[in-house]
Motif scaffolding. Structure first.
Motif, PDB file in Angstrom:
ATOM      1  N   LYS A  71       0.828  -1.206   0.000  1.00 24.56           N
ATOM      2  CA  LYS A  71       0.000   0.000   0.000  1.00 24.56           C
ATOM      3  C   LYS A  71       0.862   1.255   0.000  1.00 24.56           C
ATOM      4  O   LYS A  71       0.550   2.239  -0.692  1.00 24.56           O
ATOM      5  N   GLU A  72       1.954   1.232   0.756  1.00 27.50           N
ATOM      6  CA  GLU A  72       2.843   2.387   0.801  1.00 27.50           C
ATOM      7  C   GLU A  72       3.508   2.625  -0.552  1.00 27.50           C
ATOM      8  O   GLU A  72       3.623   3.770  -1.004  1.00 27.50           O
ATOM      9  N   LEU A  73       3.929   1.550  -1.190  1.00 26.94           N
ATOM     10  CA  LEU A  73       4.549   1.687  -2.507  1.00 26.94           C
ATOM     11  C   LEU A  73       3.540   2.199  -3.532  1.00 26.94           C
ATOM     12  O   LEU A  73       3.873   3.053  -4.374  1.00 26.94           O
ATOM     13  N   LEU A  74       2.322   1.704  -3.491  1.00 23.51           N
ATOM     14  CA  LEU A  74       1.293   2.177  -4.417  1.00 23.51           C
ATOM     15  C   LEU A  74       1.004   3.659  -4.193  1.00 23.51           C
ATOM     16  O   LEU A  74       0.792   4.408  -5.153  1.00 23.51           O
ATOM     17  N   HIS A  75       1.018   4.086  -2.940  1.00 27.59           N
ATOM     18  CA  HIS A  75       0.813   5.515  -2.662  1.00 27.59           C
ATOM     19  C   HIS A  75       1.970   6.338  -3.194  1.00 27.59           C
ATOM     20  O   HIS A  75       1.774   7.416  -3.788  1.00 27.59           O
ATOM     21  N   ASP A  76       3.197   5.835  -3.029  1.00 30.16           N
ATOM     22  CA  ASP A  76       4.359   6.519  -3.605  1.00 30.16           C
ATOM     23  C   ASP A  76       4.231   6.603  -5.124  1.00 30.16           C
ATOM     24  O   ASP A  76       4.582   7.629  -5.735  1.00 30.16           O
ATOM     25  N   TYR A  77       3.745   5.527  -5.734  1.00 28.32           N
ATOM     26  CA  TYR A  77       3.568   5.498  -7.192  1.00 28.32           C
ATOM     27  C   TYR A  77       2.574   6.581  -7.618  1.00 28.32           C
ATOM     28  O   TYR A  77       2.797   7.318  -8.593  1.00 28.32           O
ATOM     29  N   GLN A  78       1.486   6.698  -6.876  1.00 23.97           N
ATOM     30  CA  GLN A  78       0.488   7.716  -7.205  1.00 23.97           C
ATOM     31  C   GLN A  78       1.063   9.122  -7.040  1.00 23.97           C
ATOM     32  O   GLN A  78       0.785  10.015  -7.859  1.00 23.97           O
ATOM     33  N   LEU A  79       1.865   9.329  -6.001  1.00 26.28           N
ATOM     34  CA  LEU A  79       2.505  10.633  -5.810  1.00 26.28           C
ATOM     35  C   LEU A  79       3.432  10.961  -6.978  1.00 26.28           C
ATOM     36  O   LEU A  79       3.403  12.080  -7.516  1.00 26.28           O
ATOM     37  N   ILE A  80       4.256   9.983  -7.362  1.00 26.94           N
ATOM     38  CA  ILE A  80       5.193  10.180  -8.469  1.00 26.94           C
ATOM     39  C   ILE A  80       4.447  10.494  -9.755  1.00 26.94           C
ATOM     40  O   ILE A  80       4.763  11.452 -10.478  1.00 26.94           O
ATOM     41  N   GLN A  81       3.436   9.683 -10.060  1.00 24.28           N
ATOM     42  CA  GLN A  81       2.719   9.836 -11.326  1.00 24.28           C
ATOM     43  C   GLN A  81       1.922  11.135 -11.350  1.00 24.28           C
ATOM     44  O   GLN A  81       1.856  11.806 -12.388  1.00 24.28           O
TER      45      GLN A  81
END
Length: 442
Positions: free
Chosen positions: A412-422
């Motif tokens: 979940k943390e990685l997916l949130h980081d992915y959303q922030l990056i994108q």
């Protein structure tokens, strides 16, 4: 559908103002993006302690093979002869596996966009249907992986080839924005020569197209390059094009009507021609005395499997294509095959991170993030790929679907980081541009 079926690019361009890109993720700010860049710079430093090469030590050729996939993986489809024996052998000897595609019967541009940017369509709002037409034209800065070679060797080290019209999906203007110095197509400024079709096929053969690319590779003896290739041979329709099609006699498929069988048999012969042409290309690249790596993948299955498509249990299978990462004899990574956990399942946004691992190459903080993301969730796709409009599709290392409710805290943390990056790169303030997030260590 695929390229030739994408009518109305101008209409989609006009919809730019009305398209929602994605929701702002919680916690998005300049400070959070700087912290994220610092976090993955640390991850990159850890990874790079054991990496000895640079990506730009090699020429990397990324081949998007139109509609390429193994027809015998489709439930109910079988032949007494393997349509793709040589690519199957290549896959057994090098890094390879299955790619989860957001498309079935189409969606080429989005899969290519993911491969070149590392971004994933699953993070975008559903109203953004074609990134090349609705998003990229309005962005001032779009980082793509070919730019790694531009930074190391100059802009002339990025070139692209497509044996169809340059304007489809705005590739002409998008490739220029991505930093490709040359774009060879069937029209435009740089026109491909001596392309040929097989029998009555509407599109140019992979073999004649590959010859054009090979000439360019052979002519460049000075620096490594990034070469983008998009083929067309196996694009729909599949109207019994080929004169000597052994798959008509060798079709042992069950419970499929005649029209569907004709399409499948025609497609299988096209796959067979691609199989031979691709093996020939790799054999010729093996004769070149400098390191070359090929990332080969099918973008999506052809939309011809009506019988299999009726069964909802086949939806994941109908969105899985074949891919491999292969290095020639002059490369230090020749005969490298990453372990099954790392390679059996992927999505196109991860290809460059996998190529870096295959090449034992150092990574940027961004590629370090994608490496960690791929290890945590090996494949990600948009909801449409499983017939469920409410949930993204996540696959584990064994190809099983991970339900969102079963995601771990780390995932979940990685997916949130992915959303922030994108979000930052495409809808936000692009704070990452002022950091070293995209900079690869030397």
């Amino acid at each position: 559908m695929g390229d030739a079926a994408a009518n109305g690019p101008t209409m989609n361009f006009l919809r730019l103002a009305r398209v929602k890109i994605m929701d702002k993720p919680s916690g998005y700010s300049k400070e959070s993006m700087e912290a994220l860049a610092k976090k993955y710079a640390g991850e990159a430093g850890t990874i790079n302690q054991t990496r000895t090469a640079n990506l730009t030590d090699s020429t990397v050729i990324m081949v998007l093979s139109e509609s390429f996939s193994d027809p015998t993986r489709v439930p109910g489809v079988s032949f007494t002869e393997d349509p793709m024996p040589q690519i199957r052998a290549i896959k057994s000897a090098t890094t390879s596996g299955l790619m989860l595609s957001p498309g079935y019967g189409g969606g080429t541009a989005n899969i290519e966009y993911q491969a070149l940017t590392g971004l994933n369509m699953a993070n975008y709002d559903s109203s953004l249907s074609i990134a090349y037409q609705q998003l990229v034209p309005k962005l001032k800065w779009t980082p793509t992986f070919n730019q790694i070679w531009n930074q190391a060797n100059g802009k002339s080290s990025s070139i692209a080839f497509h044996d169809f019209s340059s304007i489809m999906y705005f590739r002409d203007r998008n490739y220029q924005k991505f930093g490709f110095s040359k774009f060879y197509s069937t029209d435009g400024k740089l026109v491909l020569q001596d392309l040929q079709s097989i029998d009555s096929d509407w599109y140019y053969s992979d073999s004649s197209f590959y010859r054009q690319v090979l000439e360019s590779v052979e002519d460049n003896q000075q620096t490594s390059q990034f070469i983008q290739i998009v083929t067309m041979q196996n694009h729909l329709p599949y109207n019994d094009w080929y004169e000597n099609n052994q798959f008509k006699d060798e079709d042992t498929s069950s419970d499929i009507d005649n029209d569907e069988k004709i399409s499948i048999e025609t497609y299988a012969k096209g796959v067979n021609y691609t199989d031979q042409a691709t093996a020939d290309l790799l054999n010729q690249l093996n004769q070149i005395n400098r390191p070359i790596t090929v990332i080969f993948y099918g973008d999506h299955l052809p939309g011809i499997y009506s019988t299999a498509n009726e069964d909802k249990h086949n939806q994941i299978t109908l969105h899985e294509t074949d891919y491999f990462i292969w290095s020639n004899a002059a490369s230090a990574s020749a005969n490298t095959k990453l372990d099954d956990t790392t390679s059996d399942y992927t999505s196109s946004n991860y290809f460059m991170a996998q190529a870096a691992q295959h090449l034992n190459a150092k990574v940027s903080p961004y590629l370090a993030f994608l490496t960690e993301m791929h290890a945590a969730i090996p494949a990600i796709s948009v909801p449409a790929s499983a017939g469920d409009a409410s949930k993204p599709v996540y696959l584990d290392a064994d190809g099983n679907r991970i339900q969102p409710k079963d995601l771990t805290t780390q995932q979940k943390e990685l997916l949130h980081d992915y959303q922030l990056i994108q979000y930052d790169l495409t809808a936000g303030k692009q704070y990452l541009k002022d950091t070293s997030f995209m900079a690869t260590a030397k």
